[in-house]
Design a protein around this motif. Sequence first.
Motif, PDB file in Angstrom:
ATOM      1  N   MET A   1       1.213   5.273  -7.605  1.00 21.44           N
ATOM      2  CA  MET A   1       0.247   5.802  -6.645  1.00 21.44           C
ATOM      3  C   MET A   1       1.003   6.589  -5.589  1.00 21.44           C
ATOM      4  N   ARG A   2       0.452   7.717  -5.182  1.00 21.31           N
ATOM      5  CA  ARG A   2       1.143   8.621  -4.280  1.00 21.31           C
ATOM      6  C   ARG A   2       0.530   8.599  -2.886  1.00 21.31           C
ATOM      7  N   PHE A   3       1.359   8.869  -1.892  1.00 22.45           N
ATOM      8  CA  PHE A   3       0.837   9.071  -0.543  1.00 22.45           C
ATOM      9  C   PHE A   3      -0.068  10.309  -0.551  1.00 22.45           C
ATOM     10  N   GLY A   4      -1.104  10.273   0.269  1.00 21.76           N
ATOM     11  CA  GLY A   4      -2.055  11.375   0.309  1.00 21.76           C
ATOM     12  C   GLY A   4      -3.112  11.299  -0.771  1.00 21.76           C
ATOM     13  N   GLU A   5      -3.140  10.183  -1.511  1.00 21.30           N
ATOM     14  CA  GLU A   5      -4.050  10.031  -2.645  1.00 21.30           C
ATOM     15  C   GLU A   5      -5.077   8.939  -2.383  1.00 21.30           C
ATOM     16  N   MET A   6      -6.311   9.202  -2.800  1.00 18.28           N
ATOM     17  CA  MET A   6      -7.334   8.169  -2.851  1.00 18.28           C
ATOM     18  C   MET A   6      -7.543   7.807  -4.316  1.00 18.28           C
ATOM     19  N   LEU A   7      -7.090   6.623  -4.683  1.00 15.13           N
ATOM     20  CA  LEU A   7      -7.158   6.145  -6.061  1.00 15.13           C
ATOM     21  C   LEU A   7      -8.227   5.067  -6.167  1.00 15.13           C
ATOM     22  N   TYR A   8      -9.115   5.207  -7.128  1.00 14.67           N
ATOM     23  CA  TYR A   8     -10.140   4.204  -7.374  1.00 14.67           C
ATOM     24  C   TYR A   8      -9.698   3.303  -8.518  1.00 14.67           C
ATOM     25  N   LEU A   9      -9.947   2.000  -8.362  1.00 10.76           N
ATOM     26  CA  LEU A   9      -9.745   1.024  -9.420  1.00 10.76           C
ATOM     27  C   LEU A   9     -11.120   0.532  -9.845  1.00 10.76           C
ATOM     28  N   VAL A  10     -11.482   0.794 -11.086  1.00  6.35           N
ATOM     29  CA  VAL A  10     -12.824   0.446 -11.558  1.00  6.35           C
ATOM     30  C   VAL A  10     -12.721  -0.358 -12.851  1.00  6.35           C
ATOM     31  N   GLY A  11     -13.740  -1.125 -13.117  1.00  5.98           N
ATOM     32  CA  GLY A  11     -13.794  -1.941 -14.320  1.00  5.98           C
ATOM     33  C   GLY A  11     -14.830  -3.025 -14.159  1.00  5.98           C
ATOM     34  N   PRO A  12     -15.238  -3.640 -15.268  1.00  5.25           N
ATOM     35  CA  PRO A  12     -16.264  -4.690 -15.194  1.00  5.25           C
ATOM     36  C   PRO A  12     -15.761  -5.928 -14.484  1.00  5.25           C
ATOM     37  N   SER A  13     -16.671  -6.766 -14.039  1.00  5.69           N
ATOM     38  CA  SER A  13     -16.301  -8.036 -13.426  1.00  5.69           C
ATOM     39  C   SER A  13     -15.468  -8.850 -14.415  1.00  5.69           C
ATOM     40  N   GLY A  14     -14.408  -9.489 -13.914  1.00  5.36           N
ATOM     41  CA  GLY A  14     -13.546 -10.268 -14.776  1.00  5.36           C
ATOM     42  C   GLY A  14     -12.477  -9.476 -15.488  1.00  5.36           C
ATOM     43  N   SER A  15     -12.348  -8.195 -15.148  1.00  3.81           N
ATOM     44  CA  SER A  15     -11.361  -7.347 -15.839  1.00  3.81           C
ATOM     45  C   SER A  15      -9.955  -7.492 -15.277  1.00  3.81           C
ATOM     46  N   GLY A  16      -9.804  -8.172 -14.121  1.00  2.00           N
ATOM     47  CA  GLY A  16      -8.482  -8.362 -13.532  1.00  2.00           C
ATOM     48  C   GLY A  16      -8.221  -7.535 -12.291  1.00  2.00           C
ATOM     49  N   LYS A  17      -9.238  -6.840 -11.796  1.00  2.00           N
ATOM     50  CA  LYS A  17      -9.052  -5.945 -10.654  1.00  2.00           C
ATOM     51  C   LYS A  17      -8.580  -6.700  -9.409  1.00  2.00           C
ATOM     52  N   THR A  18      -9.249  -7.809  -9.094  1.00  2.00           N
ATOM     53  CA  THR A  18      -8.905  -8.561  -7.884  1.00  2.00           C
ATOM     54  C   THR A  18      -7.499  -9.147  -7.991  1.00  2.00           C
ATOM     55  N   THR A  19      -7.151  -9.653  -9.162  1.00  2.00           N
ATOM     56  CA  THR A  19      -5.812 -10.212  -9.354  1.00  2.00           C
ATOM     57  C   THR A  19      -4.752  -9.126  -9.196  1.00  2.00           C
ATOM     58  N   LEU A  20      -4.981  -7.959  -9.796  1.00  2.00           N
ATOM     59  CA  LEU A  20      -4.037  -6.851  -9.660  1.00  2.00           C
ATOM     60  C   LEU A  20      -3.912  -6.436  -8.202  1.00  2.00           C
ATOM     61  N   LEU A  21      -5.035  -6.317  -7.524  1.00  2.00           N
ATOM     62  CA  LEU A  21      -5.023  -5.934  -6.116  1.00  2.00           C
ATOM     63  C   LEU A  21      -4.228  -6.941  -5.285  1.00  2.00           C
ATOM     64  N   SER A  22      -4.382  -8.220  -5.576  1.00  2.00           N
ATOM     65  CA  SER A  22      -3.673  -9.258  -4.829  1.00  2.00           C
ATOM     66  C   SER A  22      -2.166  -9.176  -5.040  1.00  2.00           C
ATOM     67  N   MET A  23      -1.734  -8.812  -6.232  1.00  2.00           N
ATOM     68  CA  MET A  23      -0.302  -8.652  -6.480  1.00  2.00           C
ATOM     69  C   MET A  23       0.256  -7.422  -5.778  1.00  2.00           C
ATOM     70  N   LEU A  24      -0.518  -6.349  -5.764  1.00  5.05           N
ATOM     71  CA  LEU A  24      -0.069  -5.117  -5.110  1.00  5.05           C
ATOM     72  C   LEU A  24       0.059  -5.280  -3.602  1.00  5.05           C
ATOM     73  N   SER A  25      -0.760  -6.143  -3.027  1.00  7.63           N
ATOM     74  CA  SER A  25      -0.825  -6.270  -1.572  1.00  7.63           C
ATOM     75  C   SER A  25      -0.058  -7.471  -1.025  1.00  7.63           C
ATOM     76  N   GLY A  26       0.761  -8.091  -1.858  1.00  3.34           N
ATOM     77  CA  GLY A  26       1.624  -9.155  -1.364  1.00  3.34           C
ATOM     78  C   GLY A  26       0.933 -10.480  -1.147  1.00  3.34           C
ATOM     79  N   ILE A  27      -0.201 -10.708  -1.811  1.00  2.17           N
ATOM     80  CA  ILE A  27      -0.947 -11.947  -1.651  1.00  2.17           C
ATOM     81  C   ILE A  27      -0.662 -12.923  -2.792  1.00  2.17           C
ATOM     82  N   LEU A  28      -0.577 -12.403  -4.009  1.00  2.00           N
ATOM     83  CA  LEU A  28      -0.436 -13.244  -5.198  1.00  2.00           C
ATOM     84  C   LEU A  28       0.811 -12.825  -5.964  1.00  2.00           C
ATOM     85  N   ARG A  29       1.722 -13.765  -6.143  1.00  2.22           N
ATOM     86  CA  ARG A  29       2.995 -13.466  -6.806  1.00  2.22           C
ATOM     87  C   ARG A  29       2.787 -13.315  -8.323  1.00  2.22           C
TER      88      ARG A  29
END
Length: 230
Positions: free
Chosen positions: A31-59
């Motif tokens: 992901m690049r600076f200056g970019e608005m990136l959307y993460l989309v997918g059905p419920s249960g696809s892993g979006k929240t887990t991925l987001l938590s790893m990217l943001s330093g919440i979930l190892r």
Amino acid sequence: MKTAIVANSLVKWFGEGQARTIAVKGASFEMRFGEMLYLVGPSGSGKTTLLSMLSGILRPNSGSVLVKDVDIWKLDDDAIADFRLNSIGFVFQDFHLFPRLTTVENVAIPLILKHGDWNDAIEQARQCLDVVGLKDRADLPPVKLSGGEQQRVAIARAIVSKPELLVLDEPTASLDGDTGKRIVAFVKDHILNENRAILTVTHDARIFEYADRIMHMEDGKITGFEKEAA
């Protein structure tokens, strides 16, 4: 554009043995600076887990997350907490405003958590409210604001400490269609800049036009990208 985030082969599972569930299966992207990136997918696809790893919440169980070339999961717990406080701003779909605080006090919270001076924190919060067009609402409680105004307060709070990564979690879920589109357009025009990247998790196809790229996720895997909104 400079690279903001590099995710390398991220894997996360929960449980052990036959009860193990793999939520994210080798996710890699940049992901690049200056970019608005959307993460989309059905419920249960892993979006929240991925987001938590990217943001330093979930190892992650394996893989790495580099933010400005720093592997955040090689940091100690205190350094990771500092990373979350100083480098990431979160905007939650339900706003999470404190009803007993004024609007400006809500915005000042991240600065207070950094042990800043109260008066200086309030002044910086007022400046951020001015950026989102709510300077004249600073001393009102959140209950006196409309849904769109509360969302803009949440955005002001997220940017008050000048984070380089802004995470919007379903930013239009609590808003009507027109208000939601105005909020996302505002973020794209006034909050996104060459020193900030914005990651948006959404199911709302009505705001896809504002994305620079759309990253699709299904069954724990990143399945593809759209370079431009459909």
